[in-house]
Design a protein around this motif. Structure first.
Motif, mmCIF file in Angstrom:
data_model
loop_
_atom_site.group_PDB
_atom_site.id
_atom_site.type_symbol
_atom_site.label_atom_id
_atom_site.label_comp_id
_atom_site.label_asym_id
_atom_site.label_seq_id
_atom_site.Cartn_x
_atom_site.Cartn_y
_atom_site.Cartn_z
ATOM 1 N N ASN A 3 36.015 47.772 52.473
ATOM 2 C CA ASN A 3 35.853 46.517 52.041
ATOM 3 C C ASN A 3 37.138 46.145 51.388
ATOM 4 O O ASN A 3 37.622 44.813 51.606
ATOM 5 C CB ASN A 3 34.801 46.495 50.554
ATOM 6 C CG ASN A 3 33.659 46.419 50.997
ATOM 7 O OD1 ASN A 3 33.251 46.203 52.273
ATOM 8 N ND2 ASN A 3 32.682 46.589 50.131
ATOM 9 N N ALA A 6 39.498 45.141 54.439
ATOM 10 C CA ALA A 6 39.009 43.604 54.649
ATOM 11 C C ALA A 6 39.336 42.509 53.996
ATOM 12 O O ALA A 6 39.887 41.554 54.462
ATOM 13 C CB ALA A 6 37.284 43.921 55.045
ATOM 14 N N ARG A 7 39.272 42.678 52.864
ATOM 15 C CA ARG A 7 39.639 41.826 51.830
ATOM 16 C C ARG A 7 41.152 41.689 51.760
ATOM 17 O O ARG A 7 41.591 40.603 51.620
ATOM 18 C CB ARG A 7 39.463 42.204 50.090
ATOM 19 C CG ARG A 7 38.065 42.165 49.975
ATOM 20 C CD ARG A 7 37.542 42.844 48.944
ATOM 21 N NE ARG A 7 35.860 42.630 48.407
ATOM 22 C CZ ARG A 7 35.659 41.939 47.413
ATOM 23 N NH1 ARG A 7 36.322 41.078 46.884
ATOM 24 N NH2 ARG A 7 34.214 41.685 47.459
ATOM 25 N N HIS A 344 32.829 40.398 56.608
ATOM 26 C CA HIS A 344 33.422 39.883 55.442
ATOM 27 C C HIS A 344 34.043 38.696 55.524
ATOM 28 O O HIS A 344 34.018 38.081 56.703
ATOM 29 C CB HIS A 344 34.531 40.829 55.239
ATOM 30 C CG HIS A 344 34.350 42.469 54.943
ATOM 31 N ND1 HIS A 344 34.123 43.016 54.150
ATOM 32 C CD2 HIS A 344 34.144 43.007 56.369
ATOM 33 C CE1 HIS A 344 33.830 44.463 54.535
ATOM 34 N NE2 HIS A 344 33.910 44.430 55.644
ATOM 35 N N SER A 365 31.814 40.181 50.620
ATOM 36 C CA SER A 365 31.467 41.687 51.406
ATOM 37 C C SER A 365 30.228 41.872 51.723
ATOM 38 O O SER A 365 29.393 41.225 51.224
ATOM 39 C CB SER A 365 32.021 42.553 50.401
ATOM 40 O OG SER A 365 33.644 42.514 50.055
ATOM 41 N N SER A 368 27.880 42.044 48.574
ATOM 42 C CA SER A 368 27.843 41.007 47.738
ATOM 43 C C SER A 368 26.366 40.630 47.035
ATOM 44 O O SER A 368 26.279 40.346 45.927
ATOM 45 C CB SER A 368 28.654 39.833 48.266
ATOM 46 O OG SER A 368 29.986 40.171 48.341
ATOM 47 N N ASP A 397 34.886 38.334 42.373
ATOM 48 C CA ASP A 397 35.273 38.057 43.663
ATOM 49 C C ASP A 397 36.005 36.642 44.112
ATOM 50 O O ASP A 397 36.162 36.416 45.052
ATOM 51 C CB ASP A 397 33.960 38.043 44.732
ATOM 52 C CG ASP A 397 33.787 39.533 44.959
ATOM 53 O OD1 ASP A 397 34.517 40.454 44.624
ATOM 54 O OD2 ASP A 397 32.774 39.993 45.160
#
Length: 426
Positions: A3, A6-7, A344, A365, A368, A397
């Motif tokens: 995660n 990816a963020r 994502h 994500s 979420s 987020d």
């Protein structure tokens, strides 16, 4: 990809998109030569102050002027006065700044140059009600249009016909001086007559179109406003004195920069378009469907990849929650994806402000929905209440950048990291 990875990748794509539209980079190459006479700089928009600073840093010769930008988006300039005012609904500060701008255009000659700097947000910031109308008239009609979910082209059509400067009227005031407009586009299709409601370009919309929009949206207007729109004097100019308009940055530039960053990170970019409009929830449902097809291996491109898009969605406000159109889109995307593994997303406004909140947008994500439920939140109910901001704030987020001092509209990226499984391909 975790995660966090990816963020980080999604945020890097967003940062690349914003950087591509930086006024410090995109304005200087398009500056005209200094004139024989005076140079007057005027402008409006969320990027107007940064554009003015870029002009000052690269201008060889005297100049003065005034630009108006949104509260919090100002930059101190040495020769160009920067005024901050309200957006998306005009206020007294914007009206006073516009009046001062109009005064600067009086008495110019053919030897003078008017350099007009426009960017998204200029429609609200250039506030000069047409004869017989008041600022309160324009404020209430703008609020009603925003609540109705009207797209920006409809809102600007109405604004033009209620204004003393929009829809080409500012260009008429500057004659006989040479007019050069440098614009950062935030509108679908990069239509220069729509950017900041086109104060320096001919207008192809009509007063009857403005009336039809208000009637179709069931917006009640005072009798004197209807009388003005029915009066031929409210018609915008279909021709203006000769002038030059250059778009120095556009949504497509931002998406291309994000695509380059995606490739650098080993992600295959798919640009879905830079002019996507429609209800945020509807766009989210469509793009969720495409993302699921990619994740299932039923699309021409395979994971890892990223779906990129720009444009400006709308939200028809029916609830009482908080949230701009990007938070609305992302919450609708979450509900549609239902926690699908490996998908994502990020949705944010390139100006750094999503609607009226302090965030640019938010991140999504696969977990979420589960995290929201664990906090006692019902994402579907919150979506019905237009409370995307509330959900992503609770999840911690939100994407918070502060004003970016540019604006090429919304940026959306859906990262798909799940390779197709044998079950999906069966």
């Amino acid at each position: 990809m975790t995660n966090q990875q990816a963020r980080e990748a999604l945020r890097a794509l967003f940062d690349a998109a914003v950087a591509a539209a930086s006024p410090a980079l995109c304005v200087p190459p398009h500056l005209p030569p200094p004139p024989k006479g005076r140079t007057i700089v005027i402008g409006a928009g969320k990027a107007a102050a940064a554009m003015a600073a870029a002009v000052e840093a690269h201008w060889d010769g005297p100049l003065d002027g005034l630009v108006v930008t949104r509260y919090g988006h100002g930059i101190a300039c040495r020769r160009i006065l920067v005024v901050e005012a309200a957006h998306p609904v005009a206020d007294e500060a914007g009206m006073a700044a516009t009046a001062a701008m109009m005064d600067m255009l009086r008495g110019l000659t053919a030897d003078d140059l008017v350099l007009c700097l426009l960017s998204g947000g200029g429609s609200a910031l250039l506030a000069a009600p047409a004869p017989g109308l008041t600022l309160a008239d324009k404020q209430e009609i703008t609020r009603a249009l925003l609540r109705s979910g009207a797209p920006i082209d409809e809102i600007n059509c109405v604004r033009k016909h209620l204004s003393a400067v929009k829809g080409g009227r500012l260009a008429q005031m500057a004659a006989p001086a040479r007019m050069v407009t440098l614009a950062i586009s935030d509108v679908p299709g990069d239509d220069v007559s729509v950017i900041a409601s086109g104060p320096t370009t001919p207008d192809h919309t009509t007063r009857m179109m403005a009336l039809a929009i208000l009637d179709r949206r069931q917006i009640t207007i005072p009798d004197h406003v209807r009388a003005w729109l029915e009066d031929v004097r409210s018609e915008t100019p279909k021709q203006v004195p000769p002038s030059e308009t250059v778009i120095v940055a556009r949504p497509r530039d931002a998406l291309e920069a994000a695509a380059r960053e995606a490739r650098r990170r080993g992600l295959s970019p798919v640009v879905l378009g830079d002019a996507i409009e429609g209800e945020a929830c509807v766009v989210a449902a469509e793009q969720a469907g495409l993302a699921l097809e990619v994740a299932a291996g039923r699309f021409a491109i395979s994971a890892p990849c990223v779906l990129l898009s720009g444009g400006e969605t709308t939200v028809t406000v029916r609830g009482r929650g908080r949230g701009g159109r990007n938070a609305e889109y992302l919450l609708a995307l979450a509900v549609a994806l239902q926690g699908e593994a490996g998908i994502h997303a990020l949705a944010a406004d390139t100006d750094g402000i999503d609607g009226s909140e302090h965030n640019a947008g938010a991140l999504l994500s696969p977990d979420s929905l589960a995290r929201a439920t664990a906090l006692g939140l019902n994402p579907a109910w919150r979506l019905a209440d237009n409370d995307g901001f509330g959900v992503f704030e609770a999840l911690d987020d939100l994407v918070i950048t502060g004003p970016t001092l540019t604006n090429v509209n919304d940026f959306r990226a859906i990262l798909i990291d799940a390779p197709p499984s044998s079950e999906h391909l069966a």
